[in-house]
Design a protein around this motif. Structure first.
Motif, PDB file in Angstrom:
ATOM      1  N   GLY A   1       0.787  -1.007   0.135  1.00 13.24           N
ATOM      2  CA  GLY A   1      -0.114  -0.013   0.088  1.00 13.24           C
ATOM      3  C   GLY A   1       0.923   1.233   0.077  1.00 13.24           C
ATOM      4  O   GLY A   1       0.365   2.453  -0.769  1.00 13.24           O
ATOM      5  N   THR A   2       1.971   1.129   0.477  1.00 13.69           N
ATOM      6  CA  THR A   2       2.501   2.114   0.900  1.00 13.69           C
ATOM      7  C   THR A   2       3.354   2.774  -1.012  1.00 13.69           C
ATOM      8  O   THR A   2       3.386   4.030  -1.017  1.00 13.69           O
ATOM      9  CB  THR A   2       3.962   1.795   1.483  1.00 13.69           C
ATOM     10  OG1 THR A   2       3.256   2.112   2.759  1.00 13.69           O
ATOM     11  CG2 THR A   2       5.053   3.386   2.082  1.00 13.69           C
ATOM     12  N   HIS A   3       3.936   2.206  -1.616  1.00 13.27           N
ATOM     13  CA  HIS A   3       3.749   1.905  -2.804  1.00 13.27           C
ATOM     14  C   HIS A   3       3.107   2.234  -3.704  1.00 13.27           C
ATOM     15  O   HIS A   3       2.883   3.395  -4.141  1.00 13.27           O
ATOM     16  CB  HIS A   3       4.407   0.559  -3.651  1.00 13.27           C
ATOM     17  CG  HIS A   3       6.009  -0.267  -2.930  1.00 13.27           C
ATOM     18  ND1 HIS A   3       6.639  -0.301  -3.964  1.00 13.27           N
ATOM     19  CD2 HIS A   3       6.170  -0.034  -2.252  1.00 13.27           C
ATOM     20  CE1 HIS A   3       7.811  -0.756  -3.640  1.00 13.27           C
ATOM     21  NE2 HIS A   3       7.414  -1.243  -1.870  1.00 13.27           N
ATOM     22  N   MET A   4       1.931   2.333  -3.514  1.00 11.50           N
ATOM     23  CA  MET A   4       0.849   2.474  -3.895  1.00 11.50           C
ATOM     24  C   MET A   4       0.897   3.737  -3.684  1.00 11.50           C
ATOM     25  O   MET A   4       0.317   4.782  -4.839  1.00 11.50           O
ATOM     26  CB  MET A   4      -0.602   1.324  -3.836  1.00 11.50           C
ATOM     27  CG  MET A   4      -0.516   0.901  -4.226  1.00 11.50           C
ATOM     28  SD  MET A   4      -0.245   0.212  -5.412  1.00 11.50           S
ATOM     29  CE  MET A   4      -1.996  -0.480  -6.013  1.00 11.50           C
ATOM     30  N   VAL A   5       0.201   4.545  -2.451  1.00 10.66           N
ATOM     31  CA  VAL A   5       0.222   5.663  -1.585  1.00 10.66           C
ATOM     32  C   VAL A   5       1.659   6.407  -2.550  1.00 10.66           C
ATOM     33  O   VAL A   5       1.674   8.070  -3.211  1.00 10.66           O
ATOM     34  CB  VAL A   5       0.270   5.859  -0.859  1.00 10.66           C
ATOM     35  CG1 VAL A   5       0.146   7.128  -0.136  1.00 10.66           C
ATOM     36  CG2 VAL A   5      -0.739   5.272  -0.314  1.00 10.66           C
TER      37      VAL A   5
ATOM     38  N   LEU B   1       0.927   9.412  -5.216  1.00 11.40           N
ATOM     39  CA  LEU B   1       1.894  11.345  -4.550  1.00 11.40           C
ATOM     40  C   LEU B   1       2.379  11.802  -6.029  1.00 11.40           C
ATOM     41  O   LEU B   1       2.367  12.861  -6.619  1.00 11.40           O
ATOM     42  CB  LEU B   1       2.403  10.890  -3.674  1.00 11.40           C
ATOM     43  CG  LEU B   1       1.380  10.936  -2.394  1.00 11.40           C
ATOM     44  CD1 LEU B   1       2.261  10.665  -0.911  1.00 11.40           C
ATOM     45  CD2 LEU B   1       0.975  12.317  -1.978  1.00 11.40           C
ATOM     46  N   ARG B   2       2.885  10.829  -6.745  1.00 10.76           N
ATOM     47  CA  ARG B   2       3.764  11.019  -7.804  1.00 10.76           C
ATOM     48  C   ARG B   2       3.017  11.855  -8.925  1.00 10.76           C
ATOM     49  O   ARG B   2       2.926  13.223  -9.654  1.00 10.76           O
ATOM     50  CB  ARG B   2       5.040  10.396  -8.630  1.00 10.76           C
ATOM     51  CG  ARG B   2       5.986  10.444  -6.848  1.00 10.76           C
ATOM     52  CD  ARG B   2       6.810   9.001  -7.664  1.00 10.76           C
ATOM     53  NE  ARG B   2       7.435   9.494  -8.660  1.00 10.76           N
ATOM     54  CZ  ARG B   2       8.808   9.890  -8.957  1.00 10.76           C
ATOM     55  NH1 ARG B   2       9.413  10.403  -7.651  1.00 10.76           N
ATOM     56  NH2 ARG B   2       9.010  10.079 -10.076  1.00 10.76           N
ATOM     57  N   GLN B   3       1.984  10.989  -8.754  1.00 10.80           N
ATOM     58  CA  GLN B   3       1.012  11.366  -9.851  1.00 10.80           C
ATOM     59  C   GLN B   3       0.389  12.798  -9.834  1.00 10.80           C
ATOM     60  O   GLN B   3       0.184  12.699 -10.985  1.00 10.80           O
ATOM     61  CB  GLN B   3      -0.641  10.161 -10.249  1.00 10.80           C
ATOM     62  CG  GLN B   3       0.502   9.007 -11.349  1.00 10.80           C
ATOM     63  CD  GLN B   3      -0.794   8.088 -11.863  1.00 10.80           C
ATOM     64  OE1 GLN B   3      -1.846   8.682 -12.106  1.00 10.80           O
ATOM     65  NE2 GLN B   3      -0.739   6.967 -11.376  1.00 10.80           N
ATOM     66  N   VAL B   4       0.102  13.451  -8.665  1.00  6.28           N
ATOM     67  CA  VAL B   4      -0.803  13.987  -8.638  1.00  6.28           C
ATOM     68  C   VAL B   4       0.278  15.929  -8.122  1.00  6.28           C
ATOM     69  O   VAL B   4      -0.145  16.456  -8.303  1.00  6.28           O
ATOM     70  CB  VAL B   4      -1.780  13.620  -6.849  1.00  6.28           C
ATOM     71  CG1 VAL B   4      -2.469  15.323  -6.106  1.00  6.28           C
ATOM     72  CG2 VAL B   4      -2.636  12.793  -7.545  1.00  6.28           C
ATOM     73  N   LEU B   5       0.998  15.370  -8.178  1.00  5.98           N
ATOM     74  CA  LEU B   5       2.081  16.335  -7.313  1.00  5.98           C
ATOM     75  C   LEU B   5       2.903  16.773  -8.073  1.00  5.98           C
ATOM     76  O   LEU B   5       3.507  17.280  -8.449  1.00  5.98           O
ATOM     77  CB  LEU B   5       2.680  16.162  -5.405  1.00  5.98           C
ATOM     78  CG  LEU B   5       1.502  16.081  -4.800  1.00  5.98           C
ATOM     79  CD1 LEU B   5       2.556  15.974  -3.589  1.00  5.98           C
ATOM     80  CD2 LEU B   5       1.159  17.733  -5.263  1.00  5.98           C
TER      81      LEU B   5
ATOM     82  N   THR C   1       9.695  13.430  -3.855  1.00  2.00           N
ATOM     83  CA  THR C   1       9.856  11.692  -4.071  1.00  2.00           C
ATOM     84  C   THR C   1       9.693  11.002  -2.369  1.00  2.00           C
ATOM     85  O   THR C   1       9.555  11.989  -1.811  1.00  2.00           O
ATOM     86  CB  THR C   1      11.649  12.334  -4.121  1.00  2.00           C
ATOM     87  OG1 THR C   1      11.776  13.040  -3.537  1.00  2.00           O
ATOM     88  CG2 THR C   1      11.864  12.464  -5.648  1.00  2.00           C
ATOM     89  N   GLN C   2      10.217  10.488  -2.040  1.00  2.00           N
ATOM     90  CA  GLN C   2       9.921   9.483  -1.041  1.00  2.00           C
ATOM     91  C   GLN C   2      11.249  10.409   0.699  1.00  2.00           C
ATOM     92  O   GLN C   2      11.860   9.859  -0.326  1.00  2.00           O
ATOM     93  CB  GLN C   2      10.117   8.405  -0.239  1.00  2.00           C
ATOM     94  CG  GLN C   2      10.019   7.548   0.540  1.00  2.00           C
ATOM     95  CD  GLN C   2      10.128   6.244   0.344  1.00  2.00           C
ATOM     96  OE1 GLN C   2      10.524   5.382  -0.666  1.00  2.00           O
ATOM     97  NE2 GLN C   2      10.353   5.169   2.063  1.00  2.00           N
ATOM     98  N   ALA C   3      10.911  10.824   1.645  1.00  2.00           N
ATOM     99  CA  ALA C   3      11.814  11.296   2.748  1.00  2.00           C
ATOM    100  C   ALA C   3      12.031  10.155   3.908  1.00  2.00           C
ATOM    101  O   ALA C   3      12.424  10.491   4.506  1.00  2.00           O
ATOM    102  CB  ALA C   3      11.167  12.152   3.505  1.00  2.00           C
ATOM    103  N   GLY C   4      11.228   8.957   3.665  1.00  2.00           N
ATOM    104  CA  GLY C   4      11.248   8.128   5.355  1.00  2.00           C
ATOM    105  C   GLY C   4       9.565   7.451   4.915  1.00  2.00           C
ATOM    106  O   GLY C   4       8.512   7.375   4.339  1.00  2.00           O
ATOM    107  N   SER C   5       9.810   6.111   5.521  1.00  2.00           N
ATOM    108  CA  SER C   5       8.333   5.271   5.807  1.00  2.00           C
ATOM    109  C   SER C   5       8.025   4.723   6.875  1.00  2.00           C
ATOM    110  O   SER C   5       9.589   4.095   7.212  1.00  2.00           O
ATOM    111  CB  SER C   5       7.794   4.983   4.562  1.00  2.00           C
ATOM    112  OG  SER C   5       8.904   3.720   4.147  1.00  2.00           O
TER     113      SER C   5
ATOM    114  N   ALA D   1      -8.449  18.413  -2.588  1.00  2.00           N
ATOM    115  CA  ALA D   1      -8.673  17.785  -3.359  1.00  2.00           C
ATOM    116  C   ALA D   1      -7.586  16.794  -3.425  1.00  2.00           C
ATOM    117  O   ALA D   1      -7.868  16.018  -4.179  1.00  2.00           O
ATOM    118  CB  ALA D   1      -8.806  19.166  -4.289  1.00  2.00           C
ATOM    119  N   GLN D   2      -6.778  17.251  -4.196  1.00  2.00           N
ATOM    120  CA  GLN D   2      -5.206  16.180  -3.787  1.00  2.00           C
ATOM    121  C   GLN D   2      -5.868  15.030  -3.089  1.00  2.00           C
ATOM    122  O   GLN D   2      -4.995  14.004  -3.137  1.00  2.00           O
ATOM    123  CB  GLN D   2      -4.223  17.393  -3.423  1.00  2.00           C
ATOM    124  CG  GLN D   2      -3.927  17.993  -4.559  1.00  2.00           C
ATOM    125  CD  GLN D   2      -2.452  19.703  -3.800  1.00  2.00           C
ATOM    126  OE1 GLN D   2      -2.163  18.998  -3.144  1.00  2.00           O
ATOM    127  NE2 GLN D   2      -1.610  19.604  -4.938  1.00  2.00           N
TER     128      GLN D   2
END
Length: 940
Positions: A628-632, A636-640, A645-649, A669-670
């Motif tokens: 699910g983290t990969h999906m989010v 995020l990259r599609q929207v923003l 880019t990832q800074a931690g998880s 909305a985003q």
């Protein structure tokens, strides 16, 4: 979500260059006519490369610089070239080569306040070194150093005049002196013997130690007196230290207060040559700030601020050096994954960046005071400065260029944040200065200065500057004492962490047997053999029921915590009846699985055959969270855009947390769009594919790498839905996206400068969350007696009515307060020649309204000596305000003095200026006594 491969540490042999490696580059052109500033063309990058090439030709394996962040409990940052090799020197691991060479990135921040004040202090430096692990010793180490320093450029050396070099040796090291004198040919009068503080090395804790031989360069009589390093270390500067690691030290403190226990089983070599110091010599400059890597940063800062470097203004020069040094260190720390924060490494980075911003501000202010309006007065500067750092350093550290955008955006975000802090700090300073003057003092307290510095990030030198502008001084002694207390606490904490590395030695032979085989990608139950049992830092032959310990297996299906995914739970069982509950799994050196267990039944013994099992329900939830983290991330990259880019998880069963780079918060909305894209991908039931390939090949395919992570040459790629998501990842995942279940974003927040965080539930946790939300909505709809879809509108209408009612109530209270206050003038009494107006007003009036009323009343009696004293009761407190007219103050009546006298009568305290002061208490019954006391004081 990070790849679980090792960082770039010595064990990565595939990344090394050796004497027989066909990739060994040719020696670059290096022209050194002499050591004068105007005739040298040598560059620092060439000096660095020439060092490595020299030792590669001598059979050393080149080891790339490790990250500035290593898993070492004793270190915040890598602070010496030998740090990545510590496991080999301590005997915790067997080195994969007998001789090595490296140029290691290092950061030291203990003397951060001295940076810029002198030209000797730097936070970042490059330490070149050559290392021998039981191979060669003193003769070869001395010869290698001497030939590189003194051989001609054509022969691969630096071309330094041998007559300029002075070796030192330890007091009783006759062998080293003989090598220098009889084999190298250095005259005896240029070889000096020194004691333990200067020429004996250890790591500060029990372990390897030994004498050392340092090489100094004579800069000439214009830099000091003759007589070698013993006479003057400003003239004779150390450029290389050769450590002959031959003994073992015992307990003790300081550089010379410990016992030498005896010889080591193997003699080792650890050397360090300061790249920056050699650059100063070969470029003919006085200090590192004038070398080719830092001077261009200073030049840019000069262009941006309108001030000049080296023009006789000491304060300006200090600020330019701070900018150059700190900007470079900050860029390299961010590149290695550090983000600005309020503690630990993040706080150090934040402090570095803020000192840069502050220095730019002070230089800019100086230009404006001189009638010049520089670029820095109207535009941010951090982006340009960090960009220049990357331009200068990328030839040696190409990862800076690869991560340019993230590094710059992180630094710019901190600049923006600190600009707001400066504004807030300036207000707080103004309050402190006002209170100081009101109390008829000329010195801002050390407590106030420390609070500004420690709580609000306000630099002490900025406090000093603003105090001087206000005609005040600062209690620097008090401030320094508080800072010393803070540093003492920090040092005590660091000392308490000492010897953390000694616990690892118990695992040495287990590490030497090779890595744990992780079977968890293909199975949840694996046959395994117990390699070791460890408790309280010691190996055990067996452990029984009730004991808690660490179990090392040769193979394991249990995932060890890494890459944001927490460890599996499960069991270990044996045919003899032992049953162990696995509560945690961690990696040692990223190769050995350490199972934290509790023995529930029976006895477990070393060498026993066991079954290691993963809790299947736990693993299922963990894979849902990780996938699910990969999906989010992909959503995020599609929207923003690609900069998100990832800074931690962090992910665990049913939950995920993902940190990403962004300039501001998500809109509603985003947030909805990210949730919709993620769930659309779940519904599409994408196949999840995993495969291993080379790092370069993975990047060429478009696979995303975790920012700040160092990867091995072979990486694991997780692909979900082809182009939808492709990342380097060592975690466990579902086999198809539909298995993730619904994804519900539950929150979005800021976690640092330029970094945002989204949190979400997945699978059944998501369903349960939505079920609770639905029940809540149904309850509201029932209470409001409207359909569910009309609830938001009805709630908004109710909130609007409530706000209107509160405003009307506030208006009524204010009107009542004004009426009551007006009546106080009619009831005022004269004490002596002064009119005393006051008393207790209706409850519910806060301090702000009291001030307004007191000011209004003062205006109505401004033509006479008068004191206005108003009290109220609000929220369990008793706020009070005293105001005085001009003629009352001319008669010596001061509001601040009156407040201090009457505050105890209402159980409180307060203070302020002569014309207006205020306070707060807790005892409303003392109001009448307070008014009586005011009349007594005025009558005097």
């Amino acid at each position: 979500m990070s790849q679980s491969s090792p960082r770039r540490e010595p064990r990565r042999r595939a990344a090394a260059r050796t004497a027989n490696d066909h990739r060994t580059p040719t020696i670059p052109e290096l022209t050194i006519k002499n050591l004068s500033k105007d005739e040298t063309t040598v560059q620092t990058h060439d000096i660095r490369k020439r060092f490595l090439d020299h030792f590669i030709r001598a059979g050393h394996t080149e080891v790339p610089s490790a990250s500035l962040i290593l898993d070492d409990p004793n270190l915040m940052f890598v602070n010496a070239g030998m740090v990545p090799f510590k496991p080999y020197f301590l005997g915790q691991q067997t080195p994969p080569y007998s001789r090595a060479t490296s140029v290691q990135k290092c950061v030291r921040t203990l003397d951060i306040d001295e940076v810029g004040v002198t030209t000797r202090h730097n936070t970042f430096f490059q330490m070149a070194g050559n290392f021998s692990f039981g191979d060669y010793f003193k003769r070869e180490a001395i010869t290698f150093a001497w030939t590189l320093l003194t051989n001609s450029v054509e022969d691969g050396g630096y071309g330094i005049d041998p007559q300029k070099l002075w070796p030192t040796v330890y007091l009783d090291d006759d062998e080293a002196e003989a090598i220098w004198r009889d084999e190298i040919g250095v005259p005896a009068e240029r070889i000096q013997r020194r004691g333990m503080k200067d020429n004996y090395w250890s790591m500060g804790v029990p372990g390897p130690c030994g004498p050392c031989s340092e090489i100094f360069y004579d800069r000439g009589p214009e830099y000091g007196k003759e007589g070698g390093p013993e006479a003057d270390e400003d003239r004779y500067i150390e450029i290389w230290n050769l450590v002959f690691m031959q003994n073992e030290r015992g307990e003790g403190g300081g550089k010379d207060n410990y016992e030498i226990l005896g010889p080591l089983p193997k003699q080792n070599i650890d050397t360090g040559m300061g790249i920056e110091r050699v650059a100063c010599l070969l470029q003919g400059v006085d200090n590192v700030y004038e070398t080719d890597l830092l001077k261009p940063i200073i030049d840019l800062a000069s262009e941006l601020t309108g001030r000049g470097y080296g023009r006789g203004a000491h304060d300006d020069d200090v600020r330019f050096r701070v900018i150059a040094d700190h900007a470079r260190t900050a860029a390299l720390l961010i590149c290695d994954g550090v983000l600005p924060g309020n503690d630990g490494r993040g706080y150090v980075l934040r402090r570095l960046l803020r000192r840069v911003v502050r220095s730019v501000r002070l230089l800019t202010s100086a230009s404006e005071a001189a009638g010049v309006t520089p670029r820095a007065a109207s535009e941010p500067t951090m982006g340009a400065l960090i960009g220049r750092v990357i331009d200068m350093m990328a030839p040696s550290y190409p990862e800076l260029e690869e991560r340019r955008e993230q590094i710059v955006s992180t630094a710019v975000g901190e600049e923006t944040s600190f600009s707001k802090t400066l504004a807030a700090g300036s207000k707080l300073f103004t309050d402190a200065a006002t209170a100081t003057k009101a109390a008829e003092r000329s010195t801002i307290s050390g407590d106030d200065a420390f609070t500004l510095h420690d709580t609000y990030g306000f630099p002490i030198d900025l406090t000093l500057e603003m105090a001087a502008e206000a005609g005040l001084t600062v209690d620097q002694h008090g401030f320094t004492a508080l800072m010393a207390e803070q540093k003492s606490r920090a040092k005590a904490d660091a000392t308490a962490r000492k010897t953390g590395h000694t616990d690892l030695s118990v695992y040495r032979d287990l590490l030497d047997r090779g890595p744990t085989e992780f079977t968890g990608f293909g199975e949840l139950v694996s046959e395994a053999r117990v390699l070791g049992l460890v408790a309280d830092g010691a190996r055990l032959p067996a452990a029984g029921a009730g004991q808690e310990l660490t179990v090392v297996l040769d193979r394991s299906p249990l995932y060890a915590e890494s890459g944001g995914q927490i460890a599996d739970t499960g069991t270990i069982t044996s045919s003899a009846g032992a049953r162990l509950t696995v509560t945690d799994v961690q990696k040692l050196n990223k190769t050995l699985w350490l199972h934290k267990v509790r023995v529930d039944e029976g006895e477990i013994t070393e060498g026993e055959e066991v079954l290691a099992s993963v809790d299947a329900a736990w693993r299922h939830g963990a894979t849902q969270g990780h996938s699910g983290t990969h999906m989010v991330h992909a959503a995020l990259r599609q929207v923003l855009g690609p900069n998100a880019t990832q800074a931690g998880s962090l992910n665990r069963p049913g939950y995920l947390r993902f940190d990403f780079h962004a300039s501001g918060p998500l809109s509603e909305a985003q947030r909805s769009e990210i949730e919709e894209i993620s769930n659309a991908a779940v519904e599409a039931d994408y196949r999840v594919n995993t495969f291993e390939t080379g790092l370069a090949e993975a990047k060429a395919m478009g696979a995303l790498a975790l920012f700040g992570e160092n990867y091995g040459d072979e990486v694991r790629v997780v692909e979900i839905g082809g182009p939808f998501s492709m990342e380097l990842c060592g975690g466990t995942h579902v086999s198809s996206s539909a298995q993730i279940g619904p994804i519900t974003v539950i929150g979005e927040s800021s976690v640092g400068s330029g970094v945002r965080r989204v949190e979400a539930y997945v699978g059944m946790d998501s369903f349960r969350y939505l079920s609770k939300e639905r029940a809540l909505l149904a309850g509201l709809a029932s209470s409001l007696k409207v359909p569910s879809e009309e609830v938001p509108g009805r709630v908004e209408a109710l909130v609007t009515r409530l706000r209107d009612a509160e405003k009307e109530l506030e208006r009524i209270r204010a009107e009542a307060a004004r009426n009551a206050a007006s009546g106080l003038i009619d009831a005022a009494v004269t004490s002596g020649s002064t009119l005393v107006v006051g008393g207790r007003l209706p409850d519910g009036i806060d301090a702000g309204d009291l001030r307004s009323l007191a000011t209004d009343l003062r205006g109505k009696v401004a033509d006479k000596p008068a004191v206005i004293a108003l009290f109220s009761s609000a929220g369990g407190k008793v706020p009070f305000v005293i105001a005085t007219t001009d003629s009352a103050r001319e008669a010596g009546i001061k509001a601040g003095d009156l407040v201090k006298q009457i505050a105890p009568l209402v159980g409180g305290r307060g203070g302020g200026k002569p014309d207006l002061a205020q306070g707060s208490g807790t005892d409303a019954s003392g109001t009448d006594a307070a008014m009586d006391r005011i009349r007594e004081l005025v009558l005097r």
